[in-house]
Design an enzyme around this catalytic site. Structure first.
Site, PDB file in Angstrom:
ATOM      1  N   LYS A  51      16.006  35.407  -1.596  1.00  0.00           N
ATOM      2  CA  LYS A  51      15.593  35.453  -3.170  1.00  0.00           C
ATOM      3  C   LYS A  51      15.520  34.177  -3.749  1.00  0.00           C
ATOM      4  CE  LYS A  51      18.412  38.175  -5.003  1.00  0.00           C
ATOM      5  NZ  LYS A  51      19.713  37.640  -6.155  1.00  0.00           N
ATOM      6  N   SER A  52      17.445  32.874  -3.535  1.00  0.00           N
ATOM      7  CA  SER A  52      17.467  32.562  -3.931  1.00  0.00           C
ATOM      8  C   SER A  52      15.606  30.729  -4.261  1.00  0.00           C
ATOM      9  CB  SER A  52      18.521  31.268  -3.162  1.00  0.00           C
ATOM     10  OG  SER A  52      19.716  32.386  -3.662  1.00  0.00           O
TER      11      SER A  52
ATOM     12  N   ARG B 148      26.467  39.903 -18.295  1.00  0.00           N
ATOM     13  CA  ARG B 148      26.447  39.123 -17.497  1.00  0.00           C
ATOM     14  C   ARG B 148      26.648  37.089 -18.258  1.00  0.00           C
ATOM     15  NH1 ARG B 148      23.981  38.370 -11.799  1.00  0.00           N
ATOM     16  NH2 ARG B 148      25.771  37.299 -11.796  1.00  0.00           N
TER      17      ARG B 148
ATOM     18  N   GLN C  78      24.018  27.974  -9.740  1.00  0.00           N
ATOM     19  CA  GLN C  78      22.813  28.434 -11.166  1.00  0.00           C
ATOM     20  C   GLN C  78      23.004  27.547 -11.966  1.00  0.00           C
ATOM     21  OE1 GLN C  78      23.469  32.535 -11.648  1.00  0.00           O
ATOM     22  NE2 GLN C  78      22.870  33.864 -10.068  1.00  0.00           N
TER      23      GLN C  78
ATOM     24  N   ASP D 238      28.072  35.677  -1.954  1.00  0.00           N
ATOM     25  CA  ASP D 238      27.351  36.900  -1.706  1.00  0.00           C
ATOM     26  C   ASP D 238      27.347  37.852  -0.805  1.00  0.00           C
ATOM     27  OD1 ASP D 238      26.394  36.413  -4.152  1.00  0.00           O
ATOM     28  OD2 ASP D 238      24.105  35.382  -3.260  1.00  0.00           O
TER      29      ASP D 238
ATOM     30  N   LYS E 270      29.407  39.233 -10.881  1.00  0.00           N
ATOM     31  CA  LYS E 270      28.493  39.260 -10.571  1.00  0.00           C
ATOM     32  C   LYS E 270      27.568  40.770 -10.640  1.00  0.00           C
ATOM     33  CE  LYS E 270      28.575  36.135  -7.986  1.00  0.00           C
ATOM     34  NZ  LYS E 270      27.443  35.042  -8.254  1.00  0.00           N
TER      35      LYS E 270
ATOM     36  N   ARG F 269      24.038  44.416  -3.633  1.00  0.00           N
ATOM     37  CA  ARG F 269      24.751  45.073  -2.735  1.00  0.00           C
ATOM     38  C   ARG F 269      25.321  45.373  -1.985  1.00  0.00           C
ATOM     39  NH1 ARG F 269      22.134  40.649  -1.366  1.00  0.00           N
ATOM     40  NH2 ARG F 269      21.759  38.489  -2.808  1.00  0.00           N
TER      41      ARG F 269
HETATM   42  C1  S3P Z   1      22.569  32.150  -7.034  1.00  0.00           C
HETATM   43  C2  S3P Z   1      23.638  31.313  -6.939  1.00  0.00           C
HETATM   44  C3  S3P Z   1      24.868  32.298  -6.946  1.00  0.00           C
HETATM   45  C4  S3P Z   1      24.802  33.409  -5.772  1.00  0.00           C
HETATM   46  C5  S3P Z   1      23.708  34.522  -6.737  1.00  0.00           C
HETATM   47  C6  S3P Z   1      22.028  33.074  -6.214  1.00  0.00           C
HETATM   48  C7  S3P Z   1      21.256  30.953  -7.142  1.00  0.00           C
HETATM   49  O1  S3P Z   1      25.495  32.389  -8.219  1.00  0.00           O
HETATM   50  O2  S3P Z   1      25.716  34.361  -6.363  1.00  0.00           O
HETATM   51  O3  S3P Z   1      22.958  35.017  -5.419  1.00  0.00           O
HETATM   52  O4  S3P Z   1      20.278  30.618  -6.179  1.00  0.00           O
HETATM   53  O5  S3P Z   1      21.922  29.912  -7.176  1.00  0.00           O
HETATM   54  P1  S3P Z   1      26.539  31.451  -9.043  1.00  0.00           P
HETATM   55  O6  S3P Z   1      24.995  30.680  -8.990  1.00  0.00           O
HETATM   56  O7  S3P Z   1      26.625  32.681 -10.207  1.00  0.00           O
HETATM   57  O8  S3P Z   1      27.634  31.265  -8.151  1.00  0.00           O
END
Ligand code: S3P
Length: 434
Positions: A23-24, A124, A171, A317, A344, A389
Site C-alpha cells: 500500500k505505501s 485523524r 507520512q 501497522d 490509526k 487491520r
Molecule cells: C505509512 C506510514 C505509517 C503507517 C501507514 C502507512 C506510509 O503511518 O502506519 O499505514 O505509507 O507512510 P504514520 O506515518 O502515521 O506512522
C-alpha cells in the site's frame, strides 16, 4: 447496514499465497509517476480502495492513467508543474497516507485544493503535517482540533526547513519532503526513530538528488522527476496476518510469495521470532530496489515477550496481528511505547483490548500499550470499528476460538486487502459473511 463476518475453527493452513501489492509503495508510485516527465508503468499496484482513491485524485488533477490489466497502471506524468486544479473536493477515502502526502504536495501548487476523507480519516490528527508545512510558508485550514477536511490555499512561496519529527511518522516526513521539492533552498528531515523510507528511495529512483540514511533525509527544491517503471512488492503488512495465523494454527505450513522485506517494515518478523515462530526466508532477491523473499511459515508454539520498544516503529501497522499471536502464546506479552496506535484507522489499543476481552482474555491497557494475558478464546462478538487491520486480526482469532466469532463492520478490509476472505478461506480459514 454494515457488513459482518463469522469466523470459526478452520483447517490447518496450507499452500502458496500471492499477497497483494504494498500500500505505501503503491500510493507513492502513483504520486511520483504523476509528477514525473514522461510515462511510467507501475506493476503490482494494489487494487485497494485507499490506493485507488489516490489514483482517482490524480486523474482529477489532470493526470492521464491507463489500467491495461488489474494491478498495472500506465501513468502519463505531467511534470512537477503540470497539475491542474480539481473541480471540487478531493476524496482520500480511508487513507491517512493519501491525505498527509497530498497535503505536502498540494500546499506547493499554484491553485487551491480541499482534501476530505471518510468517517475514520475525518477523526485523524493533521496538525502533525500542517504544523511543519506552515513553518515552510504553506497555508492550510483545518477543522477544530486540527482535523480534516484540509483547505489548502495554493500559490504560497515555500522555504526549505530543517525539521525534526515529533512523532515517528513516515507520512509526516514524506509530506515535508514533497513540499521541499517545491521550496526555496534545502529541506532536511531528522527522525529520532527511523521510519519507512519509501519516499526517499522512490524519489531517488525517479532521478531526484536526495541524501538519506536511517533517520535523515535532505533534498534541494526545484528538481524535476524522470519517469521510471516501478515494481511493487507484496505488502508485508498484509502478509503479517498469515504469518500469525499459520504460526498459531497447528499443522499449518504456508509459503507467501515475494514479500517486501524493507527493514523499516519487518519488526513483526523479529518479534514473532523472539516469540519462537518458525519463519524462513527463501528465494531472496531485489524487486524495484526493495529486498523481497518468499516467507515460509510453519506452526510453532509461541511464548510471550516484552516487545522491544525499538521495534515499535518498524511494526507499527502489525500490532493487531501481534495481539492475536500474544493471545495464543504461553505467557504474557507486554507492549510499550506504542501510543501512536491510538490515532490509526481506529484506536487500535482499545479495539484489540476490547475485542480480546469479549473473547475471554484479560488485557491490561496503558496509555501507550497493553499487557496481553493469553488463554483459551471463546466465541463472541467483536467490533472492528471499521478498521481493516482489526477485522483481519479477529478473523485469525476466530480460527483458534472454541466458538464462533462475529466481527462487525468489515467492509474496510477492501482498503488494503481486496479478496482477503477469498485468499484466507482458500488457505483453510473458516470465514464467511454474516
Ligand atoms: C505509512 C506510514 C505509517 C503507517 C501507514 C502507512 C506510509 O503511518 O502506519 O499505514 O505509507 O507512510 P504514520 O506515518 O502515521 O506512522
Amino acid at each position: 447496514m454494515t457488513q459482518d463476518w463469522i469466523a470459526s475453527t478452520g483447517q490447518p493452513l496450507r499452500g502458496t499465497l500471492h499477497i497483494p501489492g504494498d500500500k505505501s509503495v503503491s500510493h507513492r508510485a502513483v504520486m511520483f509517476a504523476a509528477l514525473a516527465d514522461g510515462t511510467s508503468t507501475i506493476d503490482g499496484f494494489l487494487e485497494g480502495e485507499d490506493t485507488r482513491a489516490t489514483a482517482a485524485i490524480f486523474s482529477r488533477l489532470g493526470v492521464q492513467m491507463e489500467t491495461p490489466s488489474p494491478s498495472r497502471r500506465i501513468v502519463h506524468g505531467v511534470g512537477v508543474d503540470g497539475l491542474k486544479a480539481a473541480d471540487g473536493a478531493l476524496d482520500c477515502g480511508n487513507a491517512g497516507t493519501g491525505m498527509r502526502l497530498l497535503a505536502g504536495l498540494l500546499a506547493a501548487q499554484p491553485f487551491d485544493s480541499v482534501l476530505v476523507g471518510d468517517e475514520s480519516l475525518s477523526k485523524r490528527p493533521m496538525r502533525r503535517v500542517t504544523g511543519p508545512l506552515s513553518s515552510m510558508g504553506a497555508r492550510i485550514d483545518t477543522e477544530e482540533g486540527g482535523l480534516p477536511p484540509l483547505r489548502i490555499h495554493g500559490g504560497q512561496p515555500l522555504a526549505g526547513i530543517d525539521y525534526t519529527l515529533e512523532v515517528a511518522s513516515a507520512q509526516v516526513k514524506s509530506a515535508v519532503l514533497l513540499a521541499g521539492l517545491y521550496a526555496d533552498g534545502e529541506t532536511v528531515v531528522r527522525e529520532p526513530h527511523p521510519t519507512r523510507d519509501y519516499t526517499e528511495r522512490m524519489l531517488k529512483a525517479f532521478g531526484v538528488d536526495i541524501d538519506f540514511s536511517p533517520g535523515f533525509a535532505r533534498l534541494r527544491g526545484g528538481q524535476r522527476l524522470k519517469a521510471t517503471d516501478i515494481a511493487v512488492p507484496a505488502d508485508f503488512s498484509s502478509a503479517a496476518f498469515f504469518l500469525v495465523a499459520a504460526s498459531i494454527i497447528p499443522g499449518s505450513e504456508l509459503r507467501l510469495r515475494a514479500v517486501g522485506l524493507n527493514p523499516r517494515r519487518t519488526g513483526l518478523l523479529q518479534a514473532l521470532r523472539l516469540m519462537g515462530a518458525d519463519i524462513s526466508e527463501e528465494n531472496a532477491s531485489e524487486h524495484g530496489g526493495e529486498p523481497v523473499a518468499d516467507l515460509v511459515v510453519r506452526h510453532a508454539p509461541l511464548h510471550g515477550i516484552e516487545v522491544p520498544e525499538a521495534l515499535v516503529p518498524d511494526m507499527i501497522d502489525e500490532f493487531p496481528a501481534l495481539f492475536v499471536a500474544a493471545a495464543a502464546a504461553d505467557g504474557p506479552t507486554v507492549v510499550r511505547g506504542a501510543a501512536e496506535l491510538r490515532v490509526k484507522e481506529s484506536d487500535r489499543l482499545a479495539a484489540m483490548a476490547n475485542g480480546l476481552r469479549a473473547l475471554g482474555l484479560r488485557i491490561d491497557e496503558t496509555p501507550d500499550g497493553a499487557t496481553i494475558f493469553p488463554g483459551p478464546l471463546h466465541g463472541g462478538t467483536v467490533d472492528s470499528h471499521g478498521d481493516h487491520r482489526i477485522a483481519m486480526a479477529f478473523s485469525i482469532a476466530g480460527q483458534v476460538a472454541t466458538g464462533e466469532v462475529r466481527i462487525g463492520d468489515v467492509a474496510n478490509v477492501a482498503t488494503s486487502f481486496p479478496n482477503y476472505d477469498g485468499l484466507a478461506t482458500g488457505a483453510g480459514f473458516a470465514l464467511r459473511k454474516a
